[in-house]
Enzyme design. Structure first.
Site: not given
Length: 285
Positions: A84, A39, A226, A37, A201, A105, A152-153
Site C-alpha cells: 500500500e 483513518d 493521507d 478520509d 475511492k 480480512s 473511509s476505506a
C-alpha cells in the site's frame, strides 16, 4: 498565517494556496463542504511513537477475535501494508492487492461471528485517538452547517462509534464506508454494498452522486486525506469552484514527500493535530 510557519507544513506553491484560501474566504460558510478520509487523517497515526489503531485494527486487536484469527490478520497486514505504501508502485498496480487484502480480512472477520451489540464496548476499550483539535474542527463546522463527508476505506460501524463516543457525530456529518451486515441475531454475516479500499475511492465518489447533488451549491471544497488514493474523493462533486487539498504524510516521508507535494496543496508531515485545517476554517467561517 502563523500555523503555516510550523516545520511540519510543506507547500510546493504557497501563492496558489493563498489564492485558493482567498476563494474559500470569499465563498464563506454557505459555499463550503468538507470531504475527508478518516483513518490517519482525522484519527492519529501515532501516539508517543506507538502506532494508533485504524478502524480495522480496533477489531483485529479486540477480545472478540480469537488469537488464531488475530495472527492471520497480522500476517495479511505485514504482507499488504508495505504494498500500500510502496512509493515505486502505481495505484493501478496496488489496486488488486488491496482488493485481495480486504476480501481476505473481511472473510476472516465474518468467520468470527462478531456481535453488533459488543462494538461500542470494543471501541471504548481501544486506543482510538482523533487528532488534537478535533472538537474545534467538528463543532465549528456544525455551528456553520457545513456538510462533512467522511469517506473511509475502514469499517463504518467502528468509525461511527468512535466519533459518537468522542461527541462529534453531528447531524451535518455523513459517513460512507464499509458497513457490516448483521443477521437478525446481530451476528456479522458479511458486508454491505461495494467494497471501498484505499485506491478505488474514485468509483465510490461516483456512486455517491445523490449526496453530492444535495450539496451541489457548496462549490468550495476542503479535501483531507493521507494517501494519494484520497485525492479522488471529490470526483463525485459537480461544480467545484475552489478545492484545497490537505495531505497528511505520516509514514515513508522521504520517499513520498515529492509525490505528495505534486498532488496536495498543503502537506502536513508527521503532524498529529488539526491545527492547520482549523486555522484555515477559522478564516473561512
Amino acid at each position: 498565517m502563523p500555523q503555516f510557519e510550523k516545520s511540519s507544513v510543506h507547500m510546493r506553491d504557497p501563492e496558489r494556496v493563498e489564492q485558493i484560501i482567498c476563494g474559500l474566504i470569499k465563498g464563506g460558510a454557505s459555499k463550503l463542504q468538507i470531504i475527508t478520509d478518516f483513518d490517519m487523517t482525522l484519527s492519529k497515526f501515532a501516539v508517543n511513537g506507538e502506532r494508533s489503531p485504524t478502524c480495522h485494527n480496533i477489531i483485529d486487536n479486540c477480545k472478540l477475535v480469537t488469537e488464531e484469527c488475530r495472527t492471520k490478520l497480522l500476517q495479511l497486514k505485514n504482507k499488504y501494508y508495505p504494498i500500500e505504501v510502496d512509493p515505486h508502485l502505481t495505484m493501478e498496480e496496488k489496486y488488486p492487492f488491496m482488493v485481495e487484502w480486504y476480501f481476505k480480512s473481511h472473510t476472516l472477520l465474518v468467520e468470527q461471528r462478531l456481535e453488533k451489540d459488543k462494538l461500542a464496548e470494543v471501541v471504548s476499550e481501544s486506543d482510538a485517538a482523533l487528532r488534537e483539535g478535533y472538537e474545534q474542527f467538528f463543532d465549528r463546522l456544525q455551528q456553520h452547517n457545513v456538510p462533512v463527508f467522511i469517506f473511509s476505506a475502514g469499517l463504518g460501524d467502528v468509525l461511527e462509534e468512535i466519533i459518537r463516543q468522542a461527541g462529534v457525530y453531528h447531524p451535518n456529518v455523513k459517513v460512507v464506508s464499509n458497513f457490516m451486515d448483521f443477521d437478525e441475531n446481530g451476528v456479522l454475516k458479511g458486508f454491505k454494498g461495494e467494497l471501498i479500499h484505499v485506491y478505488n475511492k474514485h468509483d465510490g465518489a461516483l456512486r455517491n452522486t445523490e449526496y453530492f447533488k444535495q450539496v451541489k451549491e457548496y462549490c468550495n471544497v476542503v479535501l483531507m486525506g493521507d494517501s494519494l488514493g484520497d485525492l479522488s474523493m471529490a470526483d463525485g462533486a459537480p461544480n467545484v469552484e475552489n478545492i484545497l487539498k490537505i495531505g497528511f504524510l505520516n509514514d515513508k516521508v522521504e520517499e513520498r514527500l515529492d509525490k505528495y507535494l505534486d498532488s496536495y496543496d498543503i502537506v502536513l508531515v508527521k503532524d498529529e493535530t488539526l491545527e492547520v485545517p482549523n486555522a484555515i476554517l477559522q478564516k473561512v467561517l
